[in-house]
Scaffold this motif. Structure first.
Motif, mmCIF file in Angstrom:
data_model
loop_
_atom_site.group_PDB
_atom_site.id
_atom_site.type_symbol
_atom_site.label_atom_id
_atom_site.label_comp_id
_atom_site.label_asym_id
_atom_site.label_seq_id
_atom_site.Cartn_x
_atom_site.Cartn_y
_atom_site.Cartn_z
ATOM 1 N N ARG B 98 -30.786 28.861 -15.187
ATOM 2 C CA ARG B 98 -30.947 27.648 -14.392
ATOM 3 C C ARG B 98 -29.642 26.845 -14.350
ATOM 4 O O ARG B 98 -29.197 26.395 -13.294
ATOM 5 C CB ARG B 98 -32.064 26.825 -15.044
ATOM 6 N N ALA B 99 -29.042 26.681 -15.527
ATOM 7 C CA ALA B 99 -27.802 25.916 -15.606
ATOM 8 C C ALA B 99 -26.704 26.610 -14.795
ATOM 9 O O ALA B 99 -25.934 25.966 -14.073
ATOM 10 C CB ALA B 99 -27.379 25.767 -17.064
ATOM 11 N N SER B 100 -26.666 27.935 -14.894
ATOM 12 C CA SER B 100 -25.642 28.696 -14.188
ATOM 13 C C SER B 100 -25.813 28.566 -12.674
ATOM 14 O O SER B 100 -24.831 28.423 -11.937
ATOM 15 C CB SER B 100 -25.737 30.159 -14.620
ATOM 16 N N ASP B 101 -27.054 28.587 -12.204
ATOM 17 C CA ASP B 101 -27.311 28.426 -10.769
ATOM 18 C C ASP B 101 -26.860 27.052 -10.281
ATOM 19 O O ASP B 101 -26.265 26.923 -9.203
ATOM 20 C CB ASP B 101 -28.811 28.609 -10.470
ATOM 21 N N ALA B 102 -27.170 26.021 -11.065
ATOM 22 C CA ALA B 102 -26.774 24.658 -10.678
ATOM 23 C C ALA B 102 -25.249 24.565 -10.579
ATOM 24 O O ALA B 102 -24.702 23.964 -9.648
ATOM 25 C CB ALA B 102 -27.312 23.646 -11.691
#
Lengths: 270, 270
Positions: B98-102
């Motif tokens: 999730r963090a990587s996508d953001a």
């Protein structure tokens, strides 16, 4: 609805109708932006929106990292676990902490607050600036180093964010000049000189035969120099520039030293 | 060394000595910046440096997240592990993804590349924009929603980043108006109208009795509107603005729809 299709008349009407509900929160810096042409204003606006979504994304990612680190910590603390699992959990926690610290630096720098002067240690500032560029420096095959740390601490009193902005400009400007050079290298040197502490960015390497175009989105070194001179004046610093024999620029920033008791050295004689 | 202490003479000399080794990489947008006063130029430079260090930090953090996710995945795949441990590893991996996508969204938006037009789905764009503001919206107690998604896809052909910049300005402008209002709400509505797809940002709520000052670092709604009108014109979009009865602004953007076969609808009759 009123069409905002770009004609002056429509634009003016819509602006006034919108302005009627708009708080007068515009900072003094934006007044000048109306001088800009459309291309430049669009690009400045893009940079501004980046800063807005940056703080948002960074906060969200920091939350994720906190959950990650917390879970890893709970894994580590379980009794009787295979050491291999504990090592993985430790790796996860260390990476989460490291990532979170990097994001915190970025967030602190991007905050639109005016800060008051504080004691800044130049060695610490140099490391922060280099960390903020380490990935890009690596990709551009520019090696980077800090020298003179052992003679520290190098204390001065300044608004940290402004000083970091100045140092980043010294770095980014130096990078732009030596990008593509073979053996490209940047050294941030720290030293004392009389009642000053000095931080110097020296770039070196062998110029490439063909002049490579600067990266897209370049700010322009002449404008960067105008900003640097202005920031230096605001910070009470002296900015010096020379082209070294190795061909790269050498940019030094001298600031009044502050002793451990918090006293600033008397004004330098010039 | 040459002192760069801000006098015109010194500045000019240093600029020319530095320029002699500087590749002519300046984009056309920066030429205009010389029109700006020192305060504005300093702030624009700050925004520019933020964009430079952002890509660096984001890449470094994405590397950390990859290590984190990889370690979590290896934990999950071990046989005979306590389900509680596996759940923790799954949580860690999900958060890292999730963090990587953001971060990837942020990175894509901040890249200084000129892109060619592509098919953009407005529902997807709306979600991206809201995610980029979700944390800030939550903090400002502004609820946000997307409506009309079920009637999609809403396809158009545009340079995605420019369209996102425009949508972020609609959002940021709306936020600035209703910040501090009670029951503050932003709805991004999607619909078709003739041969157009329309994305509309409606802000509502009850105005606060006292007008609150806009956030520090504000860009200025009049300038934002100039940028919006310009971006809309470049994108072949029509931007409409009205003040709704609820007091908040309603900003709609109409773009030529593109059908699933990739054909753009015939030019709208106006």
């Amino acid at each position: 609805m009123n069409r905002l299709d770009g004609t002056e008349h429509e634009r003016a009407r819509n602006v006034s109708s919108w302005r009627s509900v708009t708080p007068p929160g515009r900072g003094p810096w934006t007044a000048d932006l109306s001088l800009l042409g459309d291309n430049a204003l669009e690009e400045v606006n893009r940079l501004w929106t980046i800063a807005q979504v940056l703080s948002n994304t960074v906060h969200a990612v920091k939350n994720s990292l906190q959950v990650t680190g917390g879970n890893a910590e709970l894994l580590e603390s379980r009794e009787g676990l295979d050491p291999a699992i504990i090592r993985r959990a430790q790796t996860i926690r260390a990476q989460a902490t490291r990532a979170s610290d990097a994001l915190e630096s970025l967030l602190a720098y991007s905050r639109p607050v005016s800060e008051s002067p504080d004691v800044v240690e130049l060695g610490d500032l140099a490391r922060t600036a280099l960390e903020m560029r380490s990935h890009s420096l690596g990709r551009a095959r520019i090696t980077a180093d800090v020298t003179g740390v052992e003679g520290g601490p190098y204390l001065t009193r300044a608004r940290r964010r402004d000083l970091l902005q100045l140092l980043l400009n010294l770095l980014l400007g130096s990078e732009a000049v030596i990008a593509g050079w073979s053996g490209a290298k940047i050294v941030i040197g720290l030293r004392r000189r009389g009642s000053d502490v000095v931080i110097e960015v020296s770039a070196s390497g062998s110029p490439a035969s063909a002049v490579t175009a600067g990266p897209a989105g370049e700010f322009g070194l002449d404008l960067q120099q105008r900003v640097m001179a202005r920031l230096a004046a605001e910070l009470g610093a002296v900015l010096e520039c020379e082209l070294s024999r190795e061909g790269g620029p050498k940019l030094a920033l001298a600031l009044p030293a502050q002793d451990a008791a918090g006293n600033v050295a008397p004004a330098r004689s010039s």
